[in-house]
Design a protein around this motif. Structure first.
Motif, PDB file in Angstrom:
ATOM      1  N   GLN A   1     -37.359  52.725 -32.460  1.00 29.70           N
ATOM      2  CA  GLN A   1     -38.122  53.386 -33.513  1.00 29.70           C
ATOM      3  C   GLN A   1     -39.613  53.070 -33.378  1.00 29.70           C
ATOM      4  OE1 GLN A   1     -36.797  55.543 -35.544  1.00 29.70           O
ATOM      5  NE2 GLN A   1     -38.727  56.029 -36.536  1.00 29.70           N
TER       6      GLN A   1
ATOM      7  N   ALA B   1     -34.177  51.867 -39.076  1.00 33.17           N
ATOM      8  CA  ALA B   1     -35.182  52.928 -38.899  1.00 33.17           C
ATOM      9  C   ALA B   1     -35.725  53.442 -40.214  1.00 33.17           C
ATOM     10  CB  ALA B   1     -34.589  54.075 -38.088  1.00 33.17           C
TER      11      ALA B   1
ATOM     12  N   THR C   1     -35.951  58.940 -42.277  1.00 33.74           N
ATOM     13  CA  THR C   1     -36.631  59.670 -41.208  1.00 33.74           C
ATOM     14  C   THR C   1     -36.415  61.172 -41.343  1.00 33.74           C
ATOM     15  OG1 THR C   1     -34.696  59.336 -39.761  1.00 33.74           O
ATOM     16  CG2 THR C   1     -36.526  57.774 -39.534  1.00 33.74           C
TER      17      THR C   1
ATOM     18  N   VAL D   1     -30.838  58.749 -37.198  1.00 36.83           N
ATOM     19  CA  VAL D   1     -32.269  58.499 -37.062  1.00 36.83           C
ATOM     20  C   VAL D   1     -32.932  59.765 -36.525  1.00 36.83           C
ATOM     21  CG1 VAL D   1     -34.048  57.102 -35.964  1.00 36.83           C
ATOM     22  CG2 VAL D   1     -31.839  56.059 -36.557  1.00 36.83           C
TER      23      VAL D   1
ATOM     24  N   LYS E   1     -40.695  58.650 -38.930  1.00 30.62           N
ATOM     25  CA  LYS E   1     -40.369  57.745 -40.027  1.00 30.62           C
ATOM     26  C   LYS E   1     -41.125  58.137 -41.291  1.00 30.62           C
ATOM     27  CE  LYS E   1     -39.783  52.874 -41.068  1.00 30.62           C
ATOM     28  NZ  LYS E   1     -39.706  51.528 -40.490  1.00 30.62           N
TER      29      LYS E   1
ATOM     30  N   GLU F   1     -39.645  52.737 -45.244  1.00 25.30           N
ATOM     31  CA  GLU F   1     -38.517  51.819 -45.225  1.00 25.30           C
ATOM     32  C   GLU F   1     -37.561  52.135 -46.383  1.00 25.30           C
ATOM     33  OE1 GLU F   1     -37.984  49.819 -42.874  1.00 25.30           O
ATOM     34  OE2 GLU F   1     -39.925  49.436 -41.922  1.00 25.30           O
TER      35      GLU F   1
END
Length: 249
Positions: A15, A179, A182, A214, A218, A221
């Motif tokens: 990532q 990751a 995303t 994923v 991104k 979090e």
């Protein structure tokens, strides 16, 4: 080192870098080439990466394109309705909320008709549905994407900066402990991230098919937003619940 721990470290590095070499992984994991090759094969079978010559890369979407609204509207309909109903239950009269583009956030609108709220959105279908529901709303300006019917880009980001929200509701194509949240398009990721920064509370709406996957860009979090899902596969429940408020899964 246990298999799952190696998997997490591989995905975390991937990532960060987008593509990693086999020897780099062997050094980081202190593992043999044969062990790392098996790990990469397992992760590829899960759809979390793709093996390339000499290493691994982030998974490619079909044709390099995000699924369009038409494709997304035709799949997982009961799950999306359940998630939309749960998400709508958090909205209180008098609030200002942000609705991201996407089919699950679109499904929220019928549940919001009786609430006295103001909505900002970057979704063209959302804007139309909000008008039909007689809900006061603002549509961001920006570049219109044909496939996802979303408005994105610097103009949309500038427009967004003029608002503040009690809650924002975002979609995501991938939800993974390492990751994070995303999505395929960096411009959409930037807009989602900014909406979250401008909101007191953030919720990500994702059906079970997105859990453990994923995508290319991104958003943020997992701990930056509560996750609303109709179901979380058992193998992902504990690591995700440890990192965020899991609702409904």
């Amino acid at each position: 080192m246990l298999n799952e721990e190696r998997y997490r470290r591989i995905l975390r590095l991937l990532q960060e870098k987008g593509i990693v070499k086999l020897q780099e992984l062997c050094t980081m994991l202190e593992a043999s080439e044969s062990t790392v090759r098996r790990d990469l094969q397992d992760l590829e079978e899960r759809g979390q990466l793709r093996r390339v010559h000499g290493g691994a890369a982030l998974p490619a979407l079909s044709g390099g394109l995000e699924p369009g609204m038409a494709e997304k509207s035709a799949v997982n309909l009961p799950q999306k309705q359940k998630i939309a109903e749960m998400a709508s239950g958090f909205v209180r009269s008098g609030e200002a909320i942000y609705l991201d583009a996407g089919t699950t956030t679109l499904a929220m609108i019928p549940y919001l008709k009786e609430k006295s709220i103001t909505v900002v959105t970057n979704g063209l279908p959302q804007a139309d549905a909000l008008l039909e529901a007689d809900i006061p709303s603002y549509l961001l300006g920006g570049l219109a994407k044909k496939r996802t019917k979303a408005l994105v880009g610097s103009l949309a980001l500038d427009n967004l900066g003029g608002f503040r929200f009690d809650r924002c509701f975002l979609g995501a194509n991938g939800v993974h402990p390492d990751a994070g949240y995303t999505t395929p398009d960096p411009e959409e990721a930037a807009l989602k991230r900014r909406a979250s920064e401008l909101s007191s509370l953030t919720y990500v709406l994702a059906d079970s098919s997105k859990i453990g996957h994923v995508a290319f860009s991104k958003i943020m979090e997992l701990d930056k937003a509560a996750l609303i899902a109709e179901q979380v596969p058992e193998r992902w429940r504990k690591p995700i619940a440890e990192m965020t408020n899991l609702i409904g899964g």
